[in-house]
Design a protein around this motif. Structure first.
Motif, short mmCIF file in Angstrom:
data_model
loop_
_atom_site.label_atom_id
_atom_site.label_comp_id
_atom_site.label_asym_id
_atom_site.label_seq_id
_atom_site.Cartn_x
_atom_site.Cartn_y
_atom_site.Cartn_z
N ILE A 1 -0.93 -5.82 -4.77
CA ILE A 1 -0.73 -4.45 -4.28
C ILE A 1 0.47 -4.40 -3.36
CG2 ILE A 1 -1.69 -2.69 -2.73
CD1 ILE A 1 -4.41 -3.18 -4.00
N GLU A 2 0.59 -5.39 -2.46
CA GLU A 2 1.75 -5.45 -1.57
C GLU A 2 3.03 -5.61 -2.37
OE1 GLU A 2 4.17 -5.78 1.89
OE2 GLU A 2 2.21 -4.89 1.49
N ASN B 1 -5.02 2.30 -2.48
CA ASN B 1 -4.83 1.54 -1.24
C ASN B 1 -4.42 2.46 -0.10
OD1 ASN B 1 -4.46 -1.03 0.23
ND2 ASN B 1 -2.30 -0.45 0.21
N ALA B 2 -3.51 3.41 -0.39
CA ALA B 2 -3.10 4.36 0.65
C ALA B 2 -4.29 5.21 1.08
CB ALA B 2 -1.98 5.25 0.12
N ALA B 3 -5.12 5.65 0.13
CA ALA B 3 -6.30 6.45 0.47
C ALA B 3 -7.24 5.65 1.36
CB ALA B 3 -7.02 6.89 -0.81
N ALA B 4 -7.43 4.38 1.05
CA ALA B 4 -8.32 3.53 1.86
C ALA B 4 -7.78 3.36 3.27
CB ALA B 4 -8.49 2.18 1.18
N ARG C 1 0.23 9.99 7.22
CA ARG C 1 0.96 8.73 7.09
C ARG C 1 1.31 8.16 8.47
NH1 ARG C 1 2.65 4.78 7.63
NH2 ARG C 1 4.09 3.45 6.42
N CYS C 2 1.62 9.05 9.42
CA CYS C 2 1.94 8.58 10.77
C CYS C 2 0.73 7.94 11.45
CB CYS C 2 2.44 9.74 11.63
SG CYS C 2 4.10 10.31 11.22
N LEU C 3 -0.49 8.33 11.04
CA LEU C 3 -1.69 7.74 11.62
C LEU C 3 -1.83 6.27 11.25
CD1 LEU C 3 -4.43 10.46 11.03
CD2 LEU C 3 -3.38 9.85 13.20
N CYS C 4 -1.28 5.90 10.10
CA CYS C 4 -1.52 4.56 9.57
C CYS C 4 -0.55 3.55 10.18
CB CYS C 4 -1.36 4.56 8.04
SG CYS C 4 -2.63 5.53 7.21
N ASN C 5 -1.11 2.58 10.84
CA ASN C 5 -0.27 1.52 11.43
C ASN C 5 -0.14 0.38 10.44
OD1 ASN C 5 1.22 0.10 13.31
ND2 ASN C 5 -0.59 -0.80 14.27
N ALA C 6 0.34 0.71 9.25
CA ALA C 6 0.52 -0.29 8.19
C ALA C 6 1.65 0.18 7.30
CB ALA C 6 -0.77 -0.45 7.37
N PRO C 7 2.42 -0.76 6.74
CA PRO C 7 3.59 -0.39 5.91
C PRO C 7 3.19 0.03 4.50
CG PRO C 7 3.40 -2.76 6.02
CD PRO C 7 2.32 -2.22 6.92
N ILE C 8 2.42 1.12 4.38
CA ILE C 8 2.06 1.63 3.07
C ILE C 8 3.03 2.73 2.69
CG2 ILE C 8 -0.39 1.08 3.36
CD1 ILE C 8 -0.82 4.12 3.88
N PRO C 9 3.28 2.92 1.39
CA PRO C 9 4.16 4.02 1.00
C PRO C 9 3.46 5.36 1.15
CG PRO C 9 3.26 2.93 -0.94
CD PRO C 9 2.83 2.12 0.24
#
Length: 798
Positions: free
Chosen positions: A298-299, A512-515, A583-591
């Motif tokens: 996935i990464e 993955n982004a939804a999770a 997206r700003c809430l997520c502290n992970a490099p997801i698209p």
């Protein structure tokens, strides 16, 4: 897993740089250097599709050693009239080519090069007559004849090569249209007479004559193959003479590095100084890849999809005409699945990217039976558009069996698309037609041919037609090129991984982004969070956020009704603002992709300022109201004080030109850090045009560009400062300014102070947040942008 991720990161970086310069990495060999380069090179080359690797004897220290071997280089160019690329082309450019070559030779000889060792290379920029998108080809490349051999054959050969390259890069060609040359380029290279002597080279022909012989192994050692350890032979570089061949898996040890020869690769010593490694694995030997979700893959696929979008953006910027695209980077590129859901985007413009999926789905609905070789353009706000200058070009991508699998899309801000004022951002528009020409899912390419007549008919129609339709077509062609880059890279990806695997991971990355978003929502306290703010004219923007476990409900009920002016934000823009905040809430490099919205329900009242009717004016809503939506969402969640809350839109132009820019300001502070100063915030991510470019292309002079010190709100963390932009007008022109936060200051949060309001001045006189006027030579236009709000009460404050 970490190794695989690192390999793909390196490969995508190489691919991105190559594409940005117009090269396909598969057409080249990979030169390996650095102490650890040989350990990664084989896997990186396989990801890139490169089958030949070259190792110098001093690869481990090649950066330093290479300085002593670097050739002298002289480059120059001359602009052509332009010159028709026909039978007379060779004779027409012989004189400027001779002059360039003489200058290059003289310069290198003066630097110590031997005249007889100087190598001359010519390249030429070609385009279709009347077009702007150029392609650079070498005069002596492949079948093309050098100027001094048969000049009459050069032009037809160049034209044929151009038609072919244009078809590959842009998705269409015009074999019956004249080709013209605009720039002749020279590169002259040589080594100085006293340069260090290079080790002897072996040509490809010599390599074929070297008799392969087994290399003497020194010992064996365990080598991890990704699953288990293999016992492999170890060779010392000094033991390998010319002709020795090492078949992987194996290790070659050198004083300055280690070379890993993976299974399927074979390394041959072709000269005392060089090893050439080749991938001998037949393409058909590649096993089908699994389609089940795997965290490591996935990464990898996250990076693969994002890299494709970034490479699309590099091509778009290189080919575009509009200053907005080339200099200000006001464009976005993304790829979508067969349903029109966003898979991945490059980190371009947030207000574009969240809205583009709705545009794609609207075009699918309008043209359910798309054919291979077709393309469409749309800017209709009722079909997912943001505002009319933002035109989206969409290309369907079919697999080898003719099944529609993906879409590639590019949205770019055109300098002008018509309307009552140049730049298509009128301050006083009340209907959509006053803002320019509407492209409603317009077919622009069919069976591989650009339909210029249809495009011109639309651009030149309506009550307020486009002012420079040929420029619009040139930018549409650049967007097509970007989309075909995306399609070509997707095809390469499914050739590498299999179409079923690629399609599966297009879904997995969204899952993955939804999770990730659901997990971040679950970290928030359950409850109801409300916030309200207003536009400068008092139009309220209200939000009520309900958090329950890993689900969020966002309700904009209570927001003002449709705006009589142009501050209406299309629903797609409202959705884009919501996706951006998630997206700003997520502290992970997801698209940023469509999966971000799955854990969230969004309610937007119809016929409101956030969901207007189809003919309402929207240019201000896209750039101004979108910023207020983000402020109230972040305010409701207690995350950040208000940023400048405006894009400070400035447009000017005349009958045959138009210019538009957004101007930076202060960012709102958070509990963790102060706000940044003089930056574009939230829903815009553009640059400001460099003064040199601005002054060269338009009749203005940049007289001030400065930070507005002290304009950020005070607090435990201060808000960022705004800035000042002042221009002097050098020719008569029409000017329009569309901005907010001139009456209502950007709010502070948790006891922080508000940021300073902005102001717009014409010849020193304040003209309010929205103004249109005629400017004369000598006039000064001064934009003073707002600061960001502060966060937290400052220690010691009452």
């Amino acid at each position: 897993g970490f190794f695989d991720i690192a390999v793909h990161h390196m490969a995508e970086a190489i691919r991105k740089v190559s594409i940005a310069r117009g090269h396909d990495a598969r057409d080249h060999a990979l030169v390996v250097f650095g102490g650890a380069g040989g350990q990664f090179a084989g896997p990186v080359a396989r990801v890139l599709g490169i089958r030949t690797l070259v190792f110098d004897r001093f690869a481990g220290v090649l950066s330093a050693y290479g300085i002593g071997l670097a050739p002298l280089t002289f480059g120059d160019e001359v602009a052509l009239s332009p010159v028709a690329v026909d039978a007379g082309f060779g004779r027409a450019v012989k004189a400027p080519a001779t002059a360039l070559a003489a200058a290059g030779i003289d310069a290198l000889v003066a630097d110590g090069a031997l005249r007889e060792q100087i190598r001359i290379t010519f390249r030429v920029d070609l385009r279709y007559a009347g077009a702007d998108a150029a392609i650079t080809l070498a005069l002596d490349d492949g079948a093309l004849l050098a100027l001094d051999r048969d000049p009459d054959a050069v032009g037809p050969a160049l034209a044929a090569a151009f038609h072919q390259r244009h078809g590959e890069g842009f998705g269409f060609s015009h074999p019956d249209r004249a080709v013209e040359a605009t720039v002749l380029r020279l590169e002259a290279t040589a080594h100085a007479a006293d340069w260090p002597t290079r080790p002897a080279k072996a040509s490809p022909a010599d390599e074929g004559q070297i008799s392969s012989q087994p290399a003497p192994a020194h010992r064996t050692t365990p080598l991890f193959n990704g699953e288990t350890f293999d016992e492999v032979p170890v060779y010392h570089r000094e033991d390998l003479t010319q002709g020795c061949r090492v078949v992987g898996p194996a290790l070659i040890l050198d004083a300055t590095g280690t070379i890993v020869v993976d299974a399927g690769l074979a390394a041959t010593v072709v000269a005392e100084s060089r090893i050439v490694m080749r991938d001998e694995t037949p393409p058909e030997a590649k096993a089908a890849e699994a389609t089940a979700a795997d965290p490591i893959r996935i990464e990898i696929f996250n990076n693969l999809f994002a890299s494709i979008a970034e490479q699309m953006g590099a091509d778009l910027r290189r080919a575009a005409v509009s200053t907005n695209i080339r200099e200000r980077l006001d464009f976005s590129c993304a790829i979508f699945d067969d349903r029109g859901d966003l898979i991945a985007n490059a980190p371009h413009i947030p207000v574009h990217l969240g809205a583009m999926a709705e545009s794609v789905k609207a075009v699918i609905g309008a043209h359910p039976d798309m054919a291979r070789g077709s393309a469409f353009a749309t800017n209709d706000p009722a079909m997912g558009g943001s505002h009319l200058p933002d035109v989206t070009v969409l290309v369907p991508v079919f697999d080898d069996g003719g099944t529609l699998r993906f879409f590639s899309a590019a949205r770019g801000h055109h300098a002008d698309i018509g309307g009552t004022s140049p730049g298509s951002m009128p301050a006083d528009s009340r209907t959509l037609s006053e803002e320019g020409v509407v492209l409603r899912a317009l077919p622009i390419v069919a069976t591989g041919r650009l339909d210029e007549a249809r495009i011109l008919a639309v651009l030149e129609g309506g009550p307020y037609p486009a002012r420079a339709p040929r420029d619009n077509i040139a930018d549409l062609v650049a967007q097509l090129a970007a989309c075909h880059t995306g399609a070509r890279l997707l095809a390469r990806a499914w050739a590498d991984h299999g179409i079923d695997t690629l399609s599966a991971y297009a879904r997995h990355v969204q899952d993955n982004a939804a999770a990730h978003v659901a997990a971040e929502i679950a970290k928030l306290a359950d409850g109801v969070f409300e916030f309200a703010d207003a536009l400068d004219d008092g139009t309220p923007i209200r939000v009520r956020i309900t958090v329950a476990g890993d689900r969020m409900d966002i309700d904009f009920s209570g927001t003002g009704s449709e705006h009589p002016g142009n501050l209406n934000a299309p629903r797609a823009v409202t959705t884009a603002a919501v996706i951006y905040v998630l997206r700003c809430l997520c502290n992970a490099p997801i698209p940023l992709n469509s999966g971000c919205l799955r854990p969230v329900t969004v309610h937007v009242p119809a016929r409101s300022v956030l969901f207007p009717g189809p003919e309402r004016a929207v240019c201000g809503g896209n750039v101004e109201t979108s910023q207020r939506i983000v402020d109230v969402l972040l305010g409701a969640l207690g995350i950040a004080a208000a940023s400048q809350g405006t894009m400070n839109n400035l447009t000017f132009g005349g009958r045959d030109f138009g210019y538009y820019e957004t101007i930076a300001g202060g960012a709102g502070a958070t509990a963790n850090r102060p706000g940044a100063s003089a930056v574009h915030t939230h829903m815009t991510n553009t640059r400001m045009t460099d003064p040199e470019v601005l002054e060269a292309r338009f009749p203005v002079r940049a007289t001030e560009l400065s930070i507005r010190r002290g304009s950020g709100g005070d607090g435990d963390n201060r808000g960022g400062d705004g800035m000042v932009r002042e221009l002097e007008v050098l020719a008569p022109m029409d000017v329009a300014i569309l901005s907010e936060r001139r009456a209502r200051a950007p709010f502070g949060l948790a006891g922080g102070e508000p940021g300073a309001r902005g102001d717009n001045l014409h010849n020193g006189k304040s003209i309010g947040g929205r103004a249109s006027f005629a400017a004369m030579p000598g006039d000064r236009i001064r934009i003073v942008t707002p600061g960001g709000g502060g966060f937290g009460k400052k220690s010691g404050a009452p």
